[in-house]
Enzyme design. Structure first.
Site, short mmCIF file in Angstrom:
data_model
loop_
_atom_site.label_atom_id
_atom_site.label_comp_id
_atom_site.label_asym_id
_atom_site.label_seq_id
_atom_site.Cartn_x
_atom_site.Cartn_y
_atom_site.Cartn_z
N TYR A 94 10.62 -51.22 77.09
CA TYR A 94 11.07 -52.10 76.01
C TYR A 94 11.44 -51.28 74.79
CZ TYR A 94 6.42 -51.42 73.95
OH TYR A 94 5.29 -50.87 73.42
N CYS A 95 12.25 -51.87 73.93
CA CYS A 95 12.51 -51.33 72.59
C CYS A 95 12.07 -52.39 71.59
CB CYS A 95 13.97 -50.92 72.42
SG CYS A 95 15.16 -52.27 72.63
N PHE A 96 12.66 -52.43 70.42
CA PHE A 96 12.16 -53.37 69.42
C PHE A 96 12.46 -54.82 69.77
CE2 PHE A 96 12.35 -55.64 65.28
CZ PHE A 96 11.01 -55.53 64.97
#
Length: 364
Positions: A94-96
Site C-alpha cells: 500500500y501507499c498513502f
C-alpha cells in the site's frame, strides 16, 4: 493471481504482512505493527516530485519520478521488494491512498513475475477504519478495571490473564514519572493503531470480560482516547491491596533491577548503570514541583547515594529508602485521590494472589 483487497478487518486480525511504499517521513509519523517500509521514493525525491506536481501537473511529476528512480537505483529498490515478497508471499502492499505509488510498485513487480496485490484505499483508509473500529470496541467491550496502588504489580497480573489488554505494554512505558523504558515510546498514531488492533482482536475473541489496568489519561506521552478514559472511570473494579513493604520490593524490581537489565541489552554492562541513574534522577526532577523543595532534595540525595553504592558493589538495597518514602508520601495519596473519583462497583478486593485466584476461577 490474488485480487487487491479492502478487507481491512482480516488484514489486522490475521496479522497479514504489509509492505508500505510511502516515503520514510510518512512512515515515521504513523504506521501499522505488521508493516515494513520499503519506499518507492525517498523523502527528498518525494519533496521534489511534490513541487513538480503543484507547478506542472501529474504527468510531469510522474516523468520526474521515473527520472529520479531509474537504472541501478530502481534495481536496488526492486531487489528489496523481491526479497521481502519471497519472505512474505501472503502480503499486501500500500501507499498513502492506494494510488499511483502502490500501483507503480505493483506494476514493476508484475514485470518481474511477482504477484503483489495492493490494499485499496491505502494507509488513509486503513487508519480511518481503525479509528472507527476502536471507538466501536471501546463502547461495546465488557471492560473490568484492575486497580491498586503503585507497586501492587498490576501489570504482572495483566500479563498473566489471556483476556487482559496491556495498555502500558502498547505504550512501552510503565505509566509513571519513573516509567520510561529504553527504546522510547511509539508515536501517538502508532499507539492508537496498535491499541485499535488489540481491541479488535479482543472483540473477535469473544471473552466474557476484558481486563484493563486503571490508567490516567496519559501513559508517558501516549494519550488514551477520551472514550476509553471515560469507561475506565465508570466500569466495575477489581482492587489489589498489598503491604507497603511488598510494594517497595516490586517497585525495586520493576523500576531498578528490570530497567537495568534492559539498559544492559541496549548499551552493554559498562554503560547500563549510568543510563539507569540518569533516567531515575531525571524522573525525580520531573516531579520536583509536586514533591516540594525539601522533600525533593531529601529523596534526590537518597537516590544519589543508592546509585553510588550500586556502582561500587552492585547492591540495590539502599534504593528501598527513597522508594519507600516516594510511595508513602507521594504516590499513595495521589492514588487514593484518583480512586475516589472512580464510579464503578467493586467486584473483588484482596491481595495480588487472591485477585489472581479470583480472576482464574472466573475464567473456569
Amino acid at each position: 493471481m490474488r485480487d487487491n483487497t479492502r478487507d481491512y478487518l482480516n488484514l489486522f486480525l490475521d496479522d497479514i504482512p504489509l509492505l508500505d511504499v510511502r516515503a520514510p517521513v510518512e512512515f515515521s509519523k504513523g504506521a501499522f505493527p505488521n508493516a515494513t517500509n520499503l519506499a518507492l521514493i525517498n523523502d527528498d525525491e518525494r519533496h521534489q516530485i511534490g513541487i513538480c506536481y503543484k507547478q506542472h501537473g501529474q504527468q510531469a511529476a510522474i516523468d520526474l519520478g521515473n527520472t529520479l528512480v531509474c537504472g541501478e537505483e530502481r534495481e536496488r529498490r526492486m531487489l528489496a521488494w523481491r526479497e521481502w515478497w519471497q519472505t512474505h508471499p501472503q502480503g499486501y502492499l500500500y501507499c498513502f491512498r492506494g494510488g499511483l505509488r502502490s500501483q507503480t510498485t505493483q506494476a514493476w513487480l508484475r514485470e518481474a513475475g511477482i504477484d503483489a496485490p495492493l490494499i485499496t484505499g491505502g494507509y488513509k483508509a486503513m487508519r480511518n477504519f481503525l479509528l472507527e473500529e476502536m471507538e466501536k470496541c471501546i463502547a461495546a467491550l465488557p471492560f473490568e478495571i484492575l486497580c491498586g496502588r503503585t507497586g501492587c504489580a498490576k501489570t504482572r497480573v495483566i500479563e498473566a490473564q489471556p483476556n487482559a489488554l496491556d495498555l502500558e505494554g502498547l505504550a512501552h512505558h510503565r505509566g509513571s514519572a519513573f516509567g520510561r523504558r529504553p527504546g522510547g515510546q511509539p508515536s501517538q498514531i502508532d499507539f492508537e493503531n496498535a491499541l485499535a488492533i488489540a481491541l479488535i482482536k479482543m472483540r473477535a475473541s469473544d471473552y466474557p470480560t476484558v481486563l484493563l489496568e486503571d490508567e490516567s489519561k496519559l501513559i508517558g506521552r501516549c494519550h488514551l482516547p477520551f472514550s476509553l478514559q471515560d469507561r475506565i472511570k465508570s466500569r466495575p473494579r477489581i482492587i489489589i491491596n498489598e503491604s507497603l513493604e511488598s510494594r517497595v520490593q516490586v517497585t525495586l524490581e520493576d523500576y531498578v533491577a528490570g530497567p537495568l537489565e534492559e539498559y544492559r541489552q541496549h548499551f552493554g554492562d559498562q554503560q547500563a548503570l549510568k543510563y539507569l541513574g540518569d533516567e531515575l534522577l531525571a524522573a525525580m526532577d520531573r516531579i520536583k514541583k509536586r514533591l516540594g523543595g525539601l522533600r525533593y532534595q531529601q529523596l534526590r540525595q537518597q537516590l544519589e547515594e543508592a546509585l553510588a553504592v550500586q556502582a561500587i558493589n552492585g547492591e540495590t538495597e539502599l534504593h528501598r529508602e527513597w522508594i519507600h518514602a516516594l510511595l508513602a508520601d507521594y504516590y499513595d495519596p495521589m492514588y487514593d485521590y484518583m480512586l475516589a473519583k472512580r464510579e464503578g462497583n467493586i467486584l473483588f478486593e484482596g491481595s495480588r494472589d487472591e485477585v489472581s485466584t479470583f480472576l482464574n476461577q472466573r475464567r473456569g
